[in-house]
Structures are given as C-alpha cells and as structure tokens.
Design a protein around this motif. Structure first.
Motif, PDB file in Angstrom:
ATOM      1  N   LEU A   1      12.409  -6.027  -0.168  1.00 29.65           N
ATOM      2  CA  LEU A   1      12.824  -7.156   0.662  1.00 29.65           C
ATOM      3  C   LEU A   1      13.456  -6.664   1.969  1.00 29.65           C
ATOM      4  CD1 LEU A   1      12.867 -10.260   0.510  1.00 29.65           C
ATOM      5  CD2 LEU A   1      15.194 -10.072  -0.387  1.00 29.65           C
ATOM      6  N   LEU A   2      14.377  -5.723   1.863  1.00 28.35           N
ATOM      7  CA  LEU A   2      14.996  -5.155   3.067  1.00 28.35           C
ATOM      8  C   LEU A   2      13.959  -4.490   3.957  1.00 28.35           C
ATOM      9  CD1 LEU A   2      18.215  -3.562   1.540  1.00 28.35           C
ATOM     10  CD2 LEU A   2      18.098  -5.562   3.033  1.00 28.35           C
ATOM     11  N   ALA A   3      13.081  -3.726   3.347  1.00 28.54           N
ATOM     12  CA  ALA A   3      12.035  -3.042   4.109  1.00 28.54           C
ATOM     13  C   ALA A   3      11.138  -4.045   4.819  1.00 28.54           C
ATOM     14  CB  ALA A   3      11.202  -2.162   3.183  1.00 28.54           C
ATOM     15  N   GLY A   4      10.767  -5.087   4.128  1.00 30.50           N
ATOM     16  CA  GLY A   4       9.878  -6.087   4.720  1.00 30.50           C
ATOM     17  C   GLY A   4      10.447  -6.686   5.988  1.00 30.50           C
TER      18      GLY A   4
ATOM     19  N   LEU B   1       0.810  -1.219   0.000  1.00 35.46           N
ATOM     20  CA  LEU B   1       0.000   0.000   0.000  1.00 35.46           C
ATOM     21  C   LEU B   1       0.843   1.269   0.000  1.00 35.46           C
ATOM     22  CD1 LEU B   1      -2.794  -1.004   2.542  1.00 35.46           C
ATOM     23  CD2 LEU B   1      -3.004  -0.805   0.060  1.00 35.46           C
ATOM     24  N   THR B   2       1.998   1.237   0.677  1.00 37.13           N
ATOM     25  CA  THR B   2       2.815   2.445   0.811  1.00 37.13           C
ATOM     26  C   THR B   2       3.973   2.514  -0.180  1.00 37.13           C
ATOM     27  OG1 THR B   2       4.248   1.408   2.459  1.00 37.13           O
ATOM     28  CG2 THR B   2       2.307   2.619   3.271  1.00 37.13           C
ATOM     29  N   HIS B   3       4.293   1.399  -0.814  1.00 36.08           N
ATOM     30  CA  HIS B   3       5.450   1.317  -1.720  1.00 36.08           C
ATOM     31  C   HIS B   3       6.758   1.667  -1.005  1.00 36.08           C
ATOM     32  CE1 HIS B   3       2.828   0.737  -5.144  1.00 36.08           C
ATOM     33  NE2 HIS B   3       2.108   1.751  -4.720  1.00 36.08           N
ATOM     34  N   TYR B   4       6.837   1.327   0.267  1.00 31.70           N
ATOM     35  CA  TYR B   4       8.025   1.642   1.054  1.00 31.70           C
ATOM     36  C   TYR B   4       9.180   0.719   0.678  1.00 31.70           C
ATOM     37  CZ  TYR B   4      11.164   1.944   5.050  1.00 31.70           C
ATOM     38  OH  TYR B   4      12.275   2.079   5.847  1.00 31.70           O
ATOM     39  N   LYS B   5      10.326   1.319   0.414  1.00 37.36           N
ATOM     40  CA  LYS B   5      11.558   0.587   0.124  1.00 37.36           C
ATOM     41  C   LYS B   5      12.634   1.106   1.067  1.00 37.36           C
ATOM     42  CE  LYS B   5      10.427   0.487  -4.732  1.00 37.36           C
ATOM     43  NZ  LYS B   5      10.734   1.081  -6.017  1.00 37.36           N
ATOM     44  N   LEU B   6      13.531   0.216   1.471  1.00 38.46           N
ATOM     45  CA  LEU B   6      14.604   0.596   2.385  1.00 38.46           C
ATOM     46  C   LEU B   6      15.952   0.482   1.682  1.00 38.46           C
ATOM     47  CD1 LEU B   6      15.362   1.409   5.288  1.00 38.46           C
ATOM     48  CD2 LEU B   6      15.479  -1.020   5.834  1.00 38.46           C
ATOM     49  N   LEU B   7      16.665   1.569   1.607  1.00 42.77           N
ATOM     50  CA  LEU B   7      18.034   1.692   1.101  1.00 42.77           C
ATOM     51  C   LEU B   7      18.191   1.524  -0.410  1.00 42.77           C
ATOM     52  CD1 LEU B   7      19.988  -0.209   3.911  1.00 42.77           C
ATOM     53  CD2 LEU B   7      19.590   2.249   3.701  1.00 42.77           C
ATOM     54  N   LEU B   8      17.483   0.610  -1.029  1.00 43.63           N
ATOM     55  CA  LEU B   8      17.618   0.365  -2.460  1.00 43.63           C
ATOM     56  C   LEU B   8      16.299   0.661  -3.160  1.00 43.63           C
ATOM     57  CD1 LEU B   8      19.535  -3.011  -2.122  1.00 43.63           C
ATOM     58  CD2 LEU B   8      20.527  -0.778  -2.589  1.00 43.63           C
ATOM     59  N   THR B   9      16.371   1.058  -4.429  1.00 42.53           N
ATOM     60  CA  THR B   9      15.159   1.482  -5.134  1.00 42.53           C
ATOM     61  C   THR B   9      14.505   0.383  -5.964  1.00 42.53           C
ATOM     62  OG1 THR B   9      16.498   2.270  -6.980  1.00 42.53           O
ATOM     63  CG2 THR B   9      15.929   3.872  -5.264  1.00 42.53           C
ATOM     64  N   ASP B  10      15.106  -0.791  -6.019  1.00 40.79           N
ATOM     65  CA  ASP B  10      14.510  -1.876  -6.802  1.00 40.79           C
ATOM     66  C   ASP B  10      13.837  -2.883  -5.861  1.00 40.79           C
ATOM     67  OD1 ASP B  10      16.731  -3.011  -5.660  1.00 40.79           O
ATOM     68  OD2 ASP B  10      17.698  -3.604  -7.534  1.00 40.79           O
ATOM     69  N   TRP B  11      13.615  -4.103  -6.335  1.00 40.47           N
ATOM     70  CA  TRP B  11      12.915  -5.123  -5.553  1.00 40.47           C
ATOM     71  C   TRP B  11      13.631  -5.454  -4.258  1.00 40.47           C
ATOM     72  CZ3 TRP B  11      15.389  -9.653  -4.415  1.00 40.47           C
ATOM     73  CH2 TRP B  11      16.530  -9.961  -5.165  1.00 40.47           C
ATOM     74  N   ARG B  12      14.961  -5.273  -4.230  1.00 38.36           N
ATOM     75  CA  ARG B  12      15.715  -5.553  -3.013  1.00 38.36           C
ATOM     76  C   ARG B  12      15.352  -4.583  -1.900  1.00 38.36           C
ATOM     77  NH1 ARG B  12      21.541  -5.170  -5.354  1.00 38.36           N
ATOM     78  NH2 ARG B  12      20.483  -3.366  -6.225  1.00 38.36           N
ATOM     79  N   GLY B  13      14.960  -3.368  -2.258  1.00 36.72           N
ATOM     80  CA  GLY B  13      14.505  -2.396  -1.266  1.00 36.72           C
ATOM     81  C   GLY B  13      13.229  -2.852  -0.569  1.00 36.72           C
TER      82      GLY B  13
ATOM     83  N   ALA C   1      12.967  -5.624   7.864  1.00 36.27           N
ATOM     84  CA  ALA C   1      13.231  -4.616   8.890  1.00 36.27           C
ATOM     85  C   ALA C   1      11.934  -4.188   9.589  1.00 36.27           C
ATOM     86  CB  ALA C   1      13.931  -3.408   8.269  1.00 36.27           C
ATOM     87  N   VAL C   2      10.890  -3.964   8.814  1.00 37.10           N
ATOM     88  CA  VAL C   2       9.613  -3.542   9.385  1.00 37.10           C
ATOM     89  C   VAL C   2       9.011  -4.654  10.243  1.00 37.10           C
ATOM     90  CG1 VAL C   2       7.234  -2.939   8.773  1.00 37.10           C
ATOM     91  CG2 VAL C   2       9.133  -1.786   7.649  1.00 37.10           C
ATOM     92  N   ILE C   3       9.095  -5.892   9.786  1.00 31.66           N
ATOM     93  CA  ILE C   3       8.597  -7.019  10.584  1.00 31.66           C
ATOM     94  C   ILE C   3       9.315  -7.066  11.923  1.00 31.66           C
ATOM     95  CG2 ILE C   3       8.640  -9.547  10.769  1.00 31.66           C
ATOM     96  CD1 ILE C   3       8.133  -9.560   7.685  1.00 31.66           C
ATOM     97  N   TRP C   4      10.624  -6.918  11.897  1.00 34.36           N
ATOM     98  CA  TRP C   4      11.403  -6.996  13.126  1.00 34.36           C
ATOM     99  C   TRP C   4      10.994  -5.892  14.096  1.00 34.36           C
ATOM    100  CZ3 TRP C   4      15.187  -4.200  15.800  1.00 34.36           C
ATOM    101  CH2 TRP C   4      15.841  -4.927  16.799  1.00 34.36           C
ATOM    102  N   ILE C   5      10.884  -4.677  13.603  1.00 35.25           N
ATOM    103  CA  ILE C   5      10.531  -3.560  14.488  1.00 35.25           C
ATOM    104  C   ILE C   5       9.093  -3.694  14.983  1.00 35.25           C
ATOM    105  CG2 ILE C   5      10.219  -1.054  14.581  1.00 35.25           C
ATOM    106  CD1 ILE C   5      12.829  -0.817  13.148  1.00 35.25           C
ATOM    107  N   ALA C   6       8.176  -4.136  14.142  1.00 30.24           N
ATOM    108  CA  ALA C   6       6.793  -4.345  14.588  1.00 30.24           C
ATOM    109  C   ALA C   6       6.750  -5.374  15.711  1.00 30.24           C
ATOM    110  CB  ALA C   6       5.919  -4.793  13.421  1.00 30.24           C
ATOM    111  N   ASN C   7       7.547  -6.415  15.607  1.00 30.41           N
ATOM    112  CA  ASN C   7       7.571  -7.432  16.657  1.00 30.41           C
ATOM    113  C   ASN C   7       8.250  -6.931  17.926  1.00 30.41           C
ATOM    114  OD1 ASN C   7       6.338 -10.168  15.894  1.00 30.41           O
ATOM    115  ND2 ASN C   7       7.256  -9.398  14.018  1.00 30.41           N
ATOM    116  N   VAL C   8       9.219  -6.051  17.807  1.00 32.34           N
ATOM    117  CA  VAL C   8       9.792  -5.401  18.991  1.00 32.34           C
ATOM    118  C   VAL C   8       8.715  -4.566  19.674  1.00 32.34           C
ATOM    119  CG1 VAL C   8      11.422  -3.629  19.776  1.00 32.34           C
ATOM    120  CG2 VAL C   8      12.189  -5.418  18.202  1.00 32.34           C
ATOM    121  N   TYR C   9       7.963  -3.813  18.898  1.00 35.91           N
ATOM    122  CA  TYR C   9       6.883  -3.008  19.466  1.00 35.91           C
ATOM    123  C   TYR C   9       5.858  -3.891  20.186  1.00 35.91           C
ATOM    124  CZ  TYR C   9       8.387   1.097  16.707  1.00 35.91           C
ATOM    125  OH  TYR C   9       9.069   2.148  16.164  1.00 35.91           O
ATOM    126  N   MET C  10       5.488  -5.011  19.568  1.00 35.17           N
ATOM    127  CA  MET C  10       4.509  -5.896  20.206  1.00 35.17           C
ATOM    128  C   MET C  10       5.066  -6.525  21.477  1.00 35.17           C
ATOM    129  SD  MET C  10       2.401  -7.743  17.137  1.00 35.17           S
ATOM    130  CE  MET C  10       3.793  -8.152  16.097  1.00 35.17           C
TER     131      MET C  10
END
Length: 128
Positions: free
Chosen positions: A87-90, A73-85, A92-101
């Motif tokens: 993957l990295l975002a996914g 929905l947000t098209h968020y990418k982390l560090l890289l502008t292609d498909w790898r961004g 990283a976001v999962i890890w931080i969401a689980n830290v929050y939980m």
C-alpha cells in the motif's frame, strides 16, 4: 531489502510506469484507441462505462493501474514487509511517477515554445 535498495526502487520503478502511462494517454501511437475511449467516456450509457473508459484518457488515473501491475510484477514493498508495504509503495510510486510526467510535460512544452519562437525568427529573416 534494505532502505537504500527500497529508495532506489522508489525512484527507478516510476520511470517505466510514467513512460507507459504517458505513451498510452498522450502519444500518437495510441491516438485512435484513446479517442474511442474518450467518446465512450462522454457518451456511455452507464456511470460504470463512462468511468471505465475515462481511465484510459487520464494519465493520473491510468498511472494507478499501471502501478498496481508493476508492483505485482516486482513484488516491491516500501518500509513494511506485509500488505501495508504494498500500500505504501503503491501510493509513493504513483506520486513519483506523476511528478516525472509533470516534469516531462513541462519539458515538452518548453521545447515546443522554443521551436515556435525559432520558426518565427526564421520567417522574419526570410522576409527581410
């Protein structure tokens, strides 16, 4: 998107993901569907059925799917502008969401403990 914006997204995007994930996997409003999924997870005839329904009872597993939805929905990418961004975002976001939980779970546990202790003290005062 510059690095500061990416980092802001990295720490803000997991907040709604953690909220949705926690609500579905723990809160009373989704108790009946969660219990249905738990039964299907334990009594399912096939491995695929059991694993599919398990996803709705485990906050870690469910957070992966909610993260994929939010990144789509947000098209968020982390560090890289292609498909790898993505993957990295996914991950990283999962890890931080689980830290929050995890932090939220510790906070709730602490509040319940304090409430139970307060009730115990109130009962002792009433007895005297």
């Amino acid at each position: 998107m510059n690095l500061i914006e990416q980092l802001a997204w990295l720490f803000l995007l997991p907040l709604p993901i953690a909220c949705v994930t926690w609500t579905v996997t723990h809160e009373e409003v989704f108790r009946e569907p969660r219990e249905f999924c738990a039964r299907r997870c334990k009594n399912g005839k096939s491995l695929i059925e059991r694993k599919f329904f398990y996803l709705f009872t485990c906050e870690y597993c469910f957070s992966h799917y909610i993260t994929v939805l939010f990144i789509f929905l947000t098209h968020y990418k982390l560090l890289l502008t292609d498909w790898r961004g993505y993957l990295l975002a996914g991950f990283a976001v999962i890890w931080i969401a689980n830290v929050y939980m995890s932090l939220f779970a510790l906070l709730r546990q602490s509040i319940k403990l304090e409430k139970a202790e307060a009730e115990k003290v109130e009962k002792e005062v009433e007895r005297k």
